[in-house]
Design a protein around this motif. Structure first.
Motif, mmCIF file in Angstrom:
data_model
loop_
_atom_site.group_PDB
_atom_site.id
_atom_site.type_symbol
_atom_site.label_atom_id
_atom_site.label_comp_id
_atom_site.label_asym_id
_atom_site.label_seq_id
_atom_site.Cartn_x
_atom_site.Cartn_y
_atom_site.Cartn_z
ATOM 1 N N MET A 114 1.147 -0.561 0.186
ATOM 2 C CA MET A 114 0.157 0.230 0.429
ATOM 3 C C MET A 114 0.663 1.267 -0.077
ATOM 4 N N PHE A 115 1.729 1.116 0.575
ATOM 5 C CA PHE A 115 3.015 2.443 0.429
ATOM 6 C C PHE A 115 3.485 2.592 -0.325
ATOM 7 N N GLN A 116 3.922 1.637 -1.590
ATOM 8 C CA GLN A 116 4.784 1.761 -2.626
ATOM 9 C C GLN A 116 3.319 2.684 -3.436
ATOM 10 N N LYS A 117 2.178 1.923 -3.896
ATOM 11 C CA LYS A 117 0.998 2.411 -4.440
ATOM 12 C C LYS A 117 1.009 3.900 -4.442
ATOM 13 N N LEU A 118 0.850 4.559 -2.447
ATOM 14 C CA LEU A 118 0.917 5.552 -2.774
ATOM 15 C C LEU A 118 2.041 6.471 -2.646
ATOM 16 N N THR A 119 3.135 6.649 -2.258
ATOM 17 C CA THR A 119 4.176 7.098 -2.339
ATOM 18 C C THR A 119 4.683 7.496 -3.725
ATOM 19 N N ASP A 120 4.007 5.967 -5.261
ATOM 20 C CA ASP A 120 4.817 6.002 -6.345
ATOM 21 C C ASP A 120 3.665 6.910 -6.968
ATOM 22 N N THR A 121 2.233 7.199 -6.594
ATOM 23 C CA THR A 121 1.536 8.236 -7.622
ATOM 24 C C THR A 121 1.571 10.320 -6.780
ATOM 25 N N TYR A 122 1.924 9.722 -5.646
ATOM 26 C CA TYR A 122 1.365 11.250 -5.244
ATOM 27 C C TYR A 122 3.231 11.774 -4.862
ATOM 28 N N GLY A 123 4.254 11.062 -4.373
ATOM 29 C CA GLY A 123 5.680 11.362 -4.260
ATOM 30 C C GLY A 123 5.985 11.543 -2.718
ATOM 31 N N ASP A 124 6.369 12.218 -1.724
ATOM 32 C CA ASP A 124 6.148 12.472 -0.109
ATOM 33 C C ASP A 124 4.935 12.603 -0.043
ATOM 34 N N VAL A 125 5.258 11.237 1.259
ATOM 35 C CA VAL A 125 3.430 10.682 2.057
ATOM 36 C C VAL A 125 4.005 10.823 2.895
ATOM 37 N N PRO A 126 3.253 11.037 4.395
ATOM 38 C CA PRO A 126 3.651 10.622 5.572
ATOM 39 C C PRO A 126 3.550 8.948 6.128
ATOM 40 N N TYR A 127 4.523 8.353 6.225
ATOM 41 C CA TYR A 127 4.955 7.359 6.487
ATOM 42 C C TYR A 127 5.346 7.118 7.587
ATOM 43 N N PHE A 128 6.566 7.727 8.448
ATOM 44 C CA PHE A 128 6.958 7.075 9.909
ATOM 45 C C PHE A 128 5.826 7.532 10.768
ATOM 46 N N GLU A 129 5.616 8.421 10.671
ATOM 47 C CA GLU A 129 4.298 8.767 11.560
ATOM 48 C C GLU A 129 2.909 8.510 11.169
ATOM 49 N N ALA A 130 2.845 7.683 10.263
ATOM 50 C CA ALA A 130 1.137 8.043 9.842
ATOM 51 C C ALA A 130 0.733 6.925 10.800
ATOM 52 N N ALA A 131 0.946 5.898 12.171
ATOM 53 C CA ALA A 131 0.643 5.112 12.613
ATOM 54 C C ALA A 131 -0.150 5.548 13.835
ATOM 55 N N LYS A 132 0.886 6.201 14.572
ATOM 56 C CA LYS A 132 1.057 7.447 15.574
ATOM 57 C C LYS A 132 -0.103 7.629 16.436
ATOM 58 N N GLY A 133 -0.913 7.718 15.883
ATOM 59 C CA GLY A 133 -2.473 8.095 15.775
ATOM 60 C C GLY A 133 -2.880 6.887 16.985
ATOM 61 N N TYR A 134 -2.679 6.084 17.433
ATOM 62 C CA TYR A 134 -3.402 4.774 18.261
ATOM 63 C C TYR A 134 -2.160 5.127 19.584
ATOM 64 N N ASN A 135 -1.113 5.066 19.252
ATOM 65 C CA ASN A 135 0.233 5.218 20.173
ATOM 66 C C ASN A 135 0.823 6.422 20.753
ATOM 67 N N GLY A 136 1.378 6.968 19.944
ATOM 68 C CA GLY A 136 1.599 8.733 20.761
ATOM 69 C C GLY A 136 1.254 9.708 19.919
ATOM 70 N N ASN A 137 -0.525 10.236 19.697
ATOM 71 C CA ASN A 137 -1.670 10.839 19.763
ATOM 72 C C ASN A 137 -0.754 11.486 18.625
ATOM 73 N N VAL A 138 -0.362 11.633 17.468
ATOM 74 C CA VAL A 138 0.360 12.241 16.476
ATOM 75 C C VAL A 138 -0.886 12.242 15.671
ATOM 76 N N PHE A 139 -1.850 12.948 15.365
ATOM 77 C CA PHE A 139 -2.733 13.060 14.475
ATOM 78 C C PHE A 139 -2.772 13.790 13.116
ATOM 79 N N ALA A 140 -1.440 14.775 13.122
ATOM 80 C CA ALA A 140 -1.040 15.118 11.445
ATOM 81 C C ALA A 140 0.540 14.637 11.785
ATOM 82 N N PRO A 141 0.592 13.564 11.239
ATOM 83 C CA PRO A 141 2.207 13.568 10.729
ATOM 84 C C PRO A 141 2.585 14.093 9.568
ATOM 85 N N LYS A 142 3.665 13.953 9.350
ATOM 86 C CA LYS A 142 4.961 14.693 8.762
ATOM 87 C C LYS A 142 5.112 13.753 7.455
ATOM 88 N N TYR A 143 5.115 14.244 6.653
ATOM 89 C CA TYR A 143 5.499 13.847 4.928
ATOM 90 C C TYR A 143 6.973 13.595 4.877
#
Length: 505
Positions: free
Chosen positions: A133-162
């Protein structure tokens, strides 16, 4: 082909036990208000597999209307992809659905599965699906939220960095390398809850390595040394070796929902109109098969109004067409509803043929992949023809004699230039990637093949330049504005013509 296409099951149960968020937007995606004390993780895993290749929303809009029309597999008089026009809803569909459904489901599952030996194989499989899924996303748009994309579950990050595409690709390769090695046939898995391979660990290892091939070859221009390293590594570990290894997801004909094919169900129900549809096979695609007496044409295409699949009578619609020549839509080819557009047609997520074409290209480049470019190419064409048996027996399969005739007429250009060989390989890959427009779009941008004539429509956004990416989901301007602006300041303007990191001229 071995029976790995079991029916999708337990959907009602999955809907009841999984979290309810299916909306786009990172806060919705990452909020976990229903923390489950006893989650049905096997059913959650099943749903994650279903979501890997997307649902109706992203496939209809991003895949069929944009990507597959940009690469001229399909055409439409008013199609955004055919004319390079902009639709915020269509362009952002993959972004919103991927984070809101597919990745959400995997992150949600990983947040409740304990990291224990009995869960190890499930965790590794989730890592592999996440790469898809992430390869399709980044290939389609370029830079995307990746490393912080799941941190809403355990880090309260709701605006993840690209993250930069380079960093994402480095991690995708690491994930596949580690996850494939960590899969262990002596440990428990999920039984028949695994719709892909029914918990066959050696098959999952081949999948991880074959996906590594795809990811690595994408770097062929921007980092050829790393591409070579990981292509050779994946091959040495063991990749798909026959059509029995291909990743195929079986579907039901109805009722419409997650059980049905996300491409065919919406197309058949909403868009065909007995042959009166505006979206047809592209003239580019039909001419490629028709002019070369390709036996696949009778399987792929027919005139829906009459049921005629005679290759001689097929014709495609030019991507720059403003009207149907002659005024009769019924004379233009539709996807065949007896085969590839059946309501319960399976999804070919990744094929053995694609793997052989990647290896053929690698051999052209002189990389160590065990056989000559000609051998890999010929095996790829044969596999691409034979895999069509997954679409049923209402149309005769391609025979060995037909394959031999085709290869005699169109032999591999063994004495040609590197460019000629790669063009031949990628053109064949473009054919087998029918209905996987996102991947065909990526391979076109990477290689420039097949050669396409650009469309210069007055309403287009690119002034006659074939698009290089899609525009982000515009909800990001509201929900994640700071990080969105930082990404485009680094990558380039949020336009269809902006090249992403690996898309080098």
């Amino acid at each position: 082909m071995k029976n790995k296409f079991i029916k999708i099951f337990c959907i009602a149960i999955v809907g009841a036990i999984t979290l309810t968020s299916c909306d786009k937007g990172f806060e919705d995606m990452n909020t976990n208000p229903n923390a489950l004390t006893d989650p049905a993780v096997k059913s959650m895993f099943t749903l994650a597999e279903i979501y890997v290749d997307g649902q109706d929303f992203s496939n209809t809009r991003g895949n069929n209307i944009y990507a597959a029309q940009i690469v001229q597999q399909f055409s439409s008089l008013s199609g955004a992809g055919s004319k390079y026009t902009y639709s915020s809803e269509y362009s952002g569909a993959l972004f919103g659905e991927s984070y809101g459904k597919g990745l959400n489901q995997i992150f949600q599952l990983l947040s409740v599965v304990k990291d224990t030996p009995e869960n190890s194989n499930m965790i590794q499989a989730c890592r592999i699906m996440k790469v898809f899924m992430f390869q399709k996303l980044t290939d389609t748009y370029g830079d995307v939220p990746y490393f912080e994309a799941a941190k809403g579950y355990n880090g309260n990050v709701f605006a993840p960095k690209y993250d930069t595409q380079e960093a994402i690709y480095n991690d995708l390769l690491k994930e596949l390398d580690e996850a494939g090695d960590a899969l262990d046939a002596s440990k428990a898995f999920v039984g028949n809850a695994d719709l892909y391979y029914q918990s066959d660990i050696p098959q999952w290892k081949k999948l991880a390595n074959s996906l590594m091939l795809r990811v690595a070859m994408r770097l062929s221009k921007v980092n050829p040394a790393k591409a070579k390293q990981y292509v050779e590594k994946a091959f040495a570990k063991g990749v798909f070796a026959s059509n029995d290894d291909s990743l195929v997801l079986q579907h039901d004909a109805g009722p419409q929902g997650v059980k049905t094919n996300p491409i065919t169900s919406s197309w058949v129900r909403n868009d065909l109109f007995g042959g009166e549809a505006n979206t047809k096979f592209s003239k580019t695609f039909i001419d490629q098969l028709k002019n070369n007496n390709d036996p696949r044409l009778r399987i792929y295409a027919k005139l829906e109004a009459t049921g005629d699949n005679n290759p001689a009578n097929q014709q495609g619609l030019a991507n720059d067409a403003k009207e149907f020549p002659g005024g009769d839509k019924k004379l233009f080819s539709d996807p065949n509803t007896s085969t590839v557009l059946r309501l319960d047609a399976p999804t070919l997520i990744m094929s053995y043929a694609e793997v052989e074409f990647i290896l053929a290209e690698a051999a052209v480049k002189g990389w160590n992949v065990g056989a000559s470019a000609q051998k890999h190419y010929e095996d790829g064409v044969k596999a691409a023809m034979q895999v069509l048996t997954i679409f049923g027996d209402k149309v005769p399969a391609v025979s060995l004699a037909e394959y031999n005739t085709y290869m005699t007429a169109h032999p591999f250009k063994a004495t040609g230039t590197e460019a000629q060989k790669i063009e031949q390989i990628i053109t064949q890959k473009w054919i087998v990637l029918l209905f996987n427009g996102f991947e065909a779009f990526s391979e076109y941008r990477r290689t420039g093949y097949p050669v396409l004539v650009p469309v210069n429509d007055p309403l287009g956004e690119t002034k006659g330049t074939i698009p290089r990416r899609l525009i982000y989901d515009q909800s990001e301007l509201i929900t994640n504005a700071v990080n969105y602006k930082e990404a485009i300041s680094r990558q380039g303007l949020d336009l269809m013509t902006t090249r992403i990191w690996w898309d080098k001229q």
